[in-house]
Scaffold this active site. Structure first.
Site, PDB file in Angstrom:
ATOM      1  N   VAL A 192       0.849  -1.202   0.000  1.00  0.00           N
ATOM      2  CA  VAL A 192       0.000   0.000   0.000  1.00  0.00           C
ATOM      3  C   VAL A 192       0.880   1.247   0.000  1.00  0.00           C
ATOM      4  CG1 VAL A 192      -1.819   1.264   1.203  1.00  0.00           C
ATOM      5  CG2 VAL A 192      -1.803  -1.233   1.277  1.00  0.00           C
ATOM      6  N   GLY A 249       3.524   2.067  -1.623  1.00  0.00           N
ATOM      7  CA  GLY A 249       4.970   1.874  -1.803  1.00  0.00           C
ATOM      8  C   GLY A 249       5.792   2.193  -0.571  1.00  0.00           C
ATOM      9  N   GLU A 289       2.020   0.695 -16.660  1.00  0.00           N
ATOM     10  CA  GLU A 289       2.383  -0.623 -17.182  1.00  0.00           C
ATOM     11  C   GLU A 289       2.030  -0.664 -18.670  1.00  0.00           C
ATOM     12  OE1 GLU A 289       3.538  -3.000 -14.962  1.00  0.00           O
ATOM     13  OE2 GLU A 289       3.374  -1.493 -13.407  1.00  0.00           O
ATOM     14  N   ASP A 303      -6.168  -1.051  -9.017  1.00  0.00           N
ATOM     15  CA  ASP A 303      -4.989  -1.047  -8.142  1.00  0.00           C
ATOM     16  C   ASP A 303      -5.263  -0.207  -6.886  1.00  0.00           C
ATOM     17  OD1 ASP A 303      -1.917  -1.356  -7.763  1.00  0.00           O
ATOM     18  OD2 ASP A 303      -2.242   0.816  -7.675  1.00  0.00           O
ATOM     19  N   LYS A 355      -5.672  -1.406  -2.720  1.00  0.00           N
ATOM     20  CA  LYS A 355      -5.002  -0.758  -1.578  1.00  0.00           C
ATOM     21  C   LYS A 355      -6.026  -0.193  -0.598  1.00  0.00           C
ATOM     22  CE  LYS A 355      -1.153   0.391  -4.665  1.00  0.00           C
ATOM     23  NZ  LYS A 355      -0.680   1.383  -5.646  1.00  0.00           N
TER      24      LYS A 355
HETATM   25  N1  HSE Z   1       1.020   0.835 -10.367  1.00  0.00           N
HETATM   26  C1  HSE Z   1       1.097   1.450  -9.077  1.00  0.00           C
HETATM   27  C2  HSE Z   1       0.963   2.954  -9.229  1.00  0.00           C
HETATM   28  C3  HSE Z   1       2.388   1.212  -8.355  1.00  0.00           C
HETATM   29  O1  HSE Z   1       0.913   3.486 -10.332  1.00  0.00           O
HETATM   30  O2  HSE Z   1       0.920   3.610  -8.201  1.00  0.00           O
HETATM   31  C4  HSE Z   1       2.421  -0.046  -7.593  1.00  0.00           C
HETATM   32  O3  HSE Z   1       1.379  -0.163  -6.686  1.00  0.00           O
END
Ligand code: HSE
Length: 436
Positions: free
Chosen positions: A132, A134, A190, A201, A205
């Site tokens: 969560v 980073g 990505e 994503d 979190k």
């Molecule tokens: N892909 C995520 C982001 C990073 O763009 O924050 C890893 O959780």
């Protein structure tokens, strides 16, 4: 002092960062942990990459299951990602009495209840700070630093890719598609950015945050998830004119009747610190009864920031491995037999203020009709903006900001507004939070 023996599964960006930081800061880390932390073996399909990063400093294999079975390994660090093989490896590691560190938010959001129950049974730790936001130690803050508090709500910018895209759309007036291309060119998004831009994503979190903030089971399937793909640059512009910025927020709010768990674009006042978190940075704002508001800011992704969180978990494990499992910090912050069954509320029950943009024929009575519909739904208007039509244009945009109302009141009003003959096309609705 007996070292902590780590088996690293996956030496991509974060795994490579963990190797580098553990090597560079070995002495400092072992002064804190009370014992050295050694990466004893690395498993990666790309053996050449693994060898080039580790430079012969540890064993290298392409068989992750062999690492999980290796009796010399105390802790498995899972950095493979996804919910397939990673789940098997984590469950097998737990079954064999190994502690686990993972950065895998998808795995924990979807299978966390099963994984934590298995870990509880075996008396091992599953640590997930890196899952969560980073490098921001938000799990530690919620689980330990704020342990005195009744946490009311958490609102976070917890996806850097989408925050970068929104910053670019606002700063440069780019469309979503143009800003996404830029994010991809810079390596933020990505190759398949779906989980980022569709809000999945962030929802993984936010689901973990809700569980540890309120002491409820992990319930990703009940989260409301809306990304930024339908956002138009014009709405960011109008929001700016009205003193707001648009951010993709993960929100977990505890109410007496349940928990709001939602990810969607939100207008927030431009003067809030959170509104000024730009580019790929993350930030999480927590409101709790004793301490009030606290804000956590930093890098939500990247090799060394994420490795920072992974290694902090390893230090925790090095310190706590010898402690009776019942006396360790619980995985989900609350004792496992003390979780609440407070329901996750459906989105129609959520309460937010609204931003409504309508395209209307420029003729008498239109605004009166719109305001009457809102009044009939008991929705109070906070501000109104009408774009001055161009010479001979005959139609214009009207922006309405409302006070807080239930989502279902706004839905009903929007349906009626769209049925007015003077209203052209669909109403654009964004939610608005003043985060006070
Ligand atoms: N892909 C995520 C982001 C990073 O763009 O924050 C890893 O959780």
């Amino acid at each position: 002092m007996n070292p902590l023996h780590v088996g690293l599964l996956g030496i991509g960006t974060v795994g490579g960062g963990a190797f580098t930081v553990l090597t560079r800061n070995a002495a400092e880390i072992s002064r804190r942990a009370g014992r050295p932390i050694h990466i004893t073996v690395v498993a990666d399909k790309n053996l050449e990459l693994a060898r080039s990063i580790t430079g012969g400093a540890c064993r290298v294999t392409d068989d992750a299951f062999a690492v999980v079975k290796d009796p010399a390994i105390d802790v498995v660090v899972e950095l493979i990602g996804g919910t397939g093989i990673a789940k098997e490896l984590v469950l097998q590691a737990i079954e064999r009495g190994k502690h686990v560190v993972t950065a895998n938010k998808a795995l924990l959001a979807v299978h966390g209840n099963e994984i934590f129950a298995a870990a509880q049974k075996k008396g091992v730790m599953v640590a997930f700070e890196a899952a969560v936001a980073g490098g921001i130690p938000i799990i530690k803050a919620l689980r330990e630093g704020l342990a005195a508090n009744h946490i009311k709500w958490v609102a976070g910018i917890i996806n850097g890719t989408t925050n970068f895209i929104l910053s670019e759309m606002r700063d440069k007036g780019l469309s979503f598609a143009e800003a996404l291309k830029e994010a991809q060119a810079l390596g933020y998004a990505e190759a398949d950015p779906t989980f980022d831009i569709e809000g999945v994503d962030a929802a993984h979190k936010a689901t973990l945050i809700a569980a540890i903030a309120f002491g409820i089971p992990i319930q990703f399937d009940k989260a409301y998830v809306e990304g930024i793909t339908r956002l138009e640059a014009i709405d960011l512009k109008y929001a700016g004119q009205l003193g707001y910025r648009v951010k993709l927020l993960g929100i977990a709010r505890r109410r007496a009747d349940g928990v709001e768990l939602r990810v969607h674009p939100v207008l927030i006042p431009a003067k809030r610190l959170l509104a000024n978190v730009e580019g790929a940075m993350n930030a999480v704002l927590v409101y709790a009864d004793a301490v009030g508001a606290t804000l956590y800011y930093g890098k939500g992704a990247g090799a060394e920031p994420t490795a920072s969180a992974v290694i902090a978990d390893l230090v925790d494990i090095a310190r706590a491995a010898a402690i009776d499992p019942d006396n360790r910090v619980p995985h989900l912050a609350f004792q496992p037999d003390q979780l609440h069954d407070l329901p996750i509320l459906p989105i129609v029950e959520a309460e937010t203020a609204c931003y409504l943009r309508l395209k209307v024929a420029d003729k008498p009575g239109v605004l009166a009709d719109v305001t009457r519909i809102l009044a009939d739904q008991e929705i109070s208007i906070d501000a109104l903006l009408q774009r001055e039509p161009e010479e001979g244009e005959g139609e214009t945009d009207v922006i309405v900001l409302t006070h807080r109302c239930k989502e279902k009141q706004a839905d009903a009003a929007i349906r009626k507004i769209e049925a007015l003959t003077a209203v052209i096309g669909k109403v654009t609705r964004l939610r608005l939070e003043d985060l006070q």
